[in-house]
Scaffold this motif. Structure first.
Motif, mmCIF file in Angstrom:
data_model
loop_
_atom_site.group_PDB
_atom_site.id
_atom_site.type_symbol
_atom_site.label_atom_id
_atom_site.label_comp_id
_atom_site.label_asym_id
_atom_site.label_seq_id
_atom_site.Cartn_x
_atom_site.Cartn_y
_atom_site.Cartn_z
ATOM 1 N N LEU A 235 -33.344 137.413 -92.385
ATOM 2 C CA LEU A 235 -33.802 136.129 -91.843
ATOM 3 C C LEU A 235 -35.231 135.811 -92.281
ATOM 4 O O LEU A 235 -35.572 134.656 -92.515
ATOM 5 N N ARG A 236 -36.060 136.840 -92.350
ATOM 6 C CA ARG A 236 -37.473 136.596 -92.691
ATOM 7 C C ARG A 236 -37.644 136.107 -94.129
ATOM 8 O O ARG A 236 -38.708 135.594 -94.480
ATOM 9 N N SER A 237 -36.632 136.280 -94.942
ATOM 10 C CA SER A 237 -36.706 135.770 -96.315
ATOM 11 C C SER A 237 -36.313 134.301 -96.397
ATOM 12 O O SER A 237 -36.406 133.685 -97.458
ATOM 13 N N ASP A 238 -35.875 133.736 -95.262
ATOM 14 C CA ASP A 238 -35.486 132.327 -95.218
ATOM 15 C C ASP A 238 -36.728 131.482 -94.963
ATOM 16 O O ASP A 238 -37.233 131.402 -93.842
ATOM 17 N N GLU A 239 -37.220 130.841 -95.997
ATOM 18 C CA GLU A 239 -38.458 130.068 -95.888
ATOM 19 C C GLU A 239 -38.284 128.775 -95.097
ATOM 20 O O GLU A 239 -39.269 128.121 -94.749
ATOM 21 N N ASP A 240 -37.049 128.382 -94.829
ATOM 22 C CA ASP A 240 -36.818 127.142 -94.092
ATOM 23 C C ASP A 240 -36.891 127.320 -92.588
ATOM 24 O O ASP A 240 -36.859 126.334 -91.842
ATOM 25 N N LEU A 241 -36.978 128.551 -92.107
ATOM 26 C CA LEU A 241 -37.113 128.773 -90.670
ATOM 27 C C LEU A 241 -38.490 128.317 -90.204
ATOM 28 O O LEU A 241 -39.505 128.572 -90.861
ATOM 29 N N PHE A 242 -38.529 127.644 -89.053
ATOM 30 C CA PHE A 242 -39.803 127.197 -88.509
ATOM 31 C C PHE A 242 -40.631 128.384 -88.045
ATOM 32 O O PHE A 242 -41.840 128.440 -88.236
ATOM 33 N N LYS A 243 -39.997 129.357 -87.405
ATOM 34 C CA LYS A 243 -40.704 130.553 -86.924
ATOM 35 C C LYS A 243 -39.842 131.779 -87.177
ATOM 36 O O LYS A 243 -38.767 131.937 -86.617
ATOM 37 N N GLN A 244 -40.323 132.631 -88.068
ATOM 38 C CA GLN A 244 -39.601 133.864 -88.351
ATOM 39 C C GLN A 244 -39.705 134.819 -87.163
ATOM 40 O O GLN A 244 -40.738 134.865 -86.488
ATOM 41 N N PRO A 245 -38.666 135.576 -86.891
ATOM 42 C CA PRO A 245 -38.721 136.507 -85.758
ATOM 43 C C PRO A 245 -39.695 137.652 -86.014
ATOM 44 O O PRO A 245 -39.756 138.211 -87.110
ATOM 45 N N GLY A 246 -40.463 137.996 -84.984
ATOM 46 C CA GLY A 246 -41.386 139.116 -85.076
ATOM 47 C C GLY A 246 -40.719 140.404 -84.631
ATOM 48 O O GLY A 246 -39.544 140.429 -84.244
ATOM 49 N N VAL A 247 -41.494 141.480 -84.646
ATOM 50 C CA VAL A 247 -40.970 142.776 -84.209
ATOM 51 C C VAL A 247 -40.590 142.715 -82.734
ATOM 52 O O VAL A 247 -39.599 143.317 -82.312
ATOM 53 N N ALA A 248 -41.367 141.983 -81.949
ATOM 54 C CA ALA A 248 -41.067 141.861 -80.519
ATOM 55 C C ALA A 248 -39.674 141.266 -80.309
ATOM 56 O O ALA A 248 -38.915 141.714 -79.435
ATOM 57 N N GLU A 249 -39.323 140.277 -81.117
ATOM 58 C CA GLU A 249 -37.993 139.662 -81.002
ATOM 59 C C GLU A 249 -36.893 140.610 -81.476
ATOM 60 O O GLU A 249 -35.795 140.630 -80.918
ATOM 61 N N THR A 250 -37.190 141.401 -82.513
ATOM 62 C CA THR A 250 -36.220 142.408 -82.960
ATOM 63 C C THR A 250 -35.892 143.369 -81.825
ATOM 64 O O THR A 250 -34.718 143.688 -81.569
ATOM 65 N N LEU A 251 -36.928 143.833 -81.140
ATOM 66 C CA LEU A 251 -36.731 144.772 -80.030
ATOM 67 C C LEU A 251 -35.968 144.129 -78.880
ATOM 68 O O LEU A 251 -35.071 144.739 -78.284
ATOM 69 N N ASP A 252 -36.292 142.874 -78.590
ATOM 70 C CA ASP A 252 -35.580 142.154 -77.515
ATOM 71 C C ASP A 252 -34.099 142.017 -77.854
ATOM 72 O O ASP A 252 -33.223 142.188 -76.985
ATOM 73 N N TRP A 253 -33.817 141.701 -79.112
ATOM 74 C CA TRP A 253 -32.422 141.472 -79.523
ATOM 75 C C TRP A 253 -31.644 142.782 -79.495
ATOM 76 O O TRP A 253 -30.508 142.828 -79.012
ATOM 77 N N ALA A 254 -32.257 143.849 -80.012
ATOM 78 C CA ALA A 254 -31.590 145.154 -79.977
ATOM 79 C C ALA A 254 -31.325 145.582 -78.535
ATOM 80 O O ALA A 254 -30.260 146.118 -78.218
ATOM 81 N N THR A 255 -32.278 145.326 -77.653
ATOM 82 C CA THR A 255 -32.108 145.665 -76.241
ATOM 83 C C THR A 255 -30.984 144.847 -75.620
ATOM 84 O O THR A 255 -30.123 145.376 -74.899
#
Length: 314
Positions: A235-255
Motif C-alpha cells: 500500500l505504501r508504494s501507492d502514491e495516490d493514497l492521501f495518507k499512507q498507513p504508519g506502523v501504528a496502523e499496521t499494529l492496530d490492523w494486526a491486533t
C-alpha cells in the motif's frame, strides 16, 4: 526501581530500545546515543505513526525518568507551555496585606510575584531538578505550533533556561533529555534545528516491520503477521493514497484481525476492516474490493514463489 545510567555505546542504545520492544535501526540508535552523550536535543521528523513519540516514552520507561510532554497546537502560548500566575491567589494576598495595613507597593509586588503563586507548565517542569535525574522532555508535533512559540523555545533549547520577567532567569541544574517531533506539515526554522541533532524516522522495511509486529502483537499468527506487513508495504508504494498507513496502523490492523480469529489475510475481512488501517474514506474506497483481492493474491503468489525457491536451493 533505581535510576538507570545512560547507555555507553551505540550497541547499548540499541539494546535499551529493544528491551522495551522498540525495534530501531542502527542510524537511529547512533543519533540517539550522541544526543544523550552530548546533552543535545534530538529533533525527529517523519510521517505520522512511524514511532517518533514512542522513543520518548521508551526512554522514560527504560531510564526510569519522568516524562514531561508538551503537546503542541495552533495558538499555544507561554501561559499554557511555560507558566502563568495564580491570579485569584494573588488577589487574596493583596487584600490580606491591605487589611493588615501593608501598603508599600514594592513589598506588595515582591510578595505576590513569588514562586508560591507560580503555576508551572511543562517547560518549567522540565527544568526542575529531580531525584530520578533530568526528565525526558517531549515537545510533540512542534509543526502544529506557531512560529512565535518556536522562536521562544530557542532559549530553552540552547541554554536549558527560561526568563520570567517578574522572577528573572531560571536555569536547569542539568539539561533535560529533549525529544522534539514534527510531522513536517510546515518547515521548522533553521535556528531551532541548529540547536538539535537531527534524524528522519522513515517507514521500516518489511523485515523490521514484521519484527515490530511480532514484538507488539505476539498473539498474531505468523502467517497473518507476514501477510499484514506485506499488504501494508504494498500500500505504501501507492502514491495516490492521501495518507499512507504508519506502523501504528499496521499494529492496530494486526491486533484487530487477531481479535477476529483470522489466521491469514482474507480479502473480504480485509475490506471490512480497512477503517482500522486507513483513515480517509477516499483511500478506503480506492483500496476496497478488487484492489484488496489483487494485493492478497499477489502476496500469496510471492510467498509460494519464495517457498519454491527455498525448497529448490535447499
Amino acid at each position: 526501581m533505581t535510576v538507570q545510567t545512560l547507555p555507553g555505546s551505540i550497541d547499548e542504545t540499541l539494546a535499551l530500545l529493544d528491551s522495551a520492544g522498540y525495534v530501531a535501526d542502527r542510524a537511529l540508535a547512533t543519533v540517539l546515543h550522541l544526543a544523550l552523550k552530548m546533552k543535545r536535543p534530538l529533533f525527529l521528523e517523519g510521517e505520522a505513526g512511524v514511532g517518533k513519540t514512542e522513543i520518548a516514552k521508551v526512554l522514560s520507561q527504560t531510564l526510569n525518568r519522568d516524562l514531561i510532554r508538551l503537546q503542541c497546537y495552533e495558538g499555544l502560548d507561554v501561559s499554557s507551555a511555560v507558566y502563568e500566575w495564580n491570579y485569584p491567589a494573588q488577589m487574596v494576598e493583596i487584600r490580606v496585606s491591605e487589611a493588615a495595613g501593608e501598603t508599600d507597593r514594592a513589598d506588595l509586588s515582591s510578595s505576590i510575584f513569588d514562586e508560591r503563586f507560580l503555576i508551572k507548565r511543562p517547560v518549567l517542569q522540565a527544568l526542575e531538578p529531580s531525584s530520578k535525574g533530568p526528565p525526558i522532555f517531549l515537545i510533540d508535533e512542534l509543526d502544529r505550533a506557531d512560529e512565535a512559540f518556536e522562536a521562544f523555545l530557542l532559549e530553552v533549547l540552547a541554554d536549558s533556561q527560561v526568563t520570567i520577567p517578574e522572577l528573572g532567569t531560571i536555569t536547569a541544574e542539568e539539561p533535560p533529555i529533549v525529544i522534539i517531533t514534527t510531522n513536517r506539515t510546515r518547515e521548522i526554522h533553521d535556528a531551532l534545528k541548529r540547536r538539535c541533532l537531527y534524524h528522519w524516522v522513515d517507514y521500516p522495511d518489511a523485515e523490521r516491520e514484521l519484527e515490530i509486529v511480532r514484538k507488539k502483537v505476539p498473539g498474531a499468527p505468523e502467517r497473518l503477521a507476514a501477510e499484514v506487513v506485506a499488504f501494508v508495504q504494498a500500500l505504501r508504494s501507492d502514491e495516490d493514497l492521501f495518507k499512507q498507513p504508519g506502523v501504528a496502523e499496521t499494529l492496530d490492523w494486526a491486533t484487530a484481525l487477531s481479535e477476529l480469529s483470522e489466521i491469514a489475510l482474507d480479502p473480504d475481512m480485509a475490506s471490512d476492516t480497512l477503517g482500522v488501517l486507513l483513515k480517509y474514506q477516499d483511500d478506503i474506497e480506492r483500496v476496497r474490493g478488487s484492489k484488496v483481492r489483487q494485493l492478497v493474491e499477489d502476496i500469496r503468489k510471492d510467498t509460494t514463489r519464495a517457498q519454491t525457491t527455498l525448497t529448490s536451493t535447499g
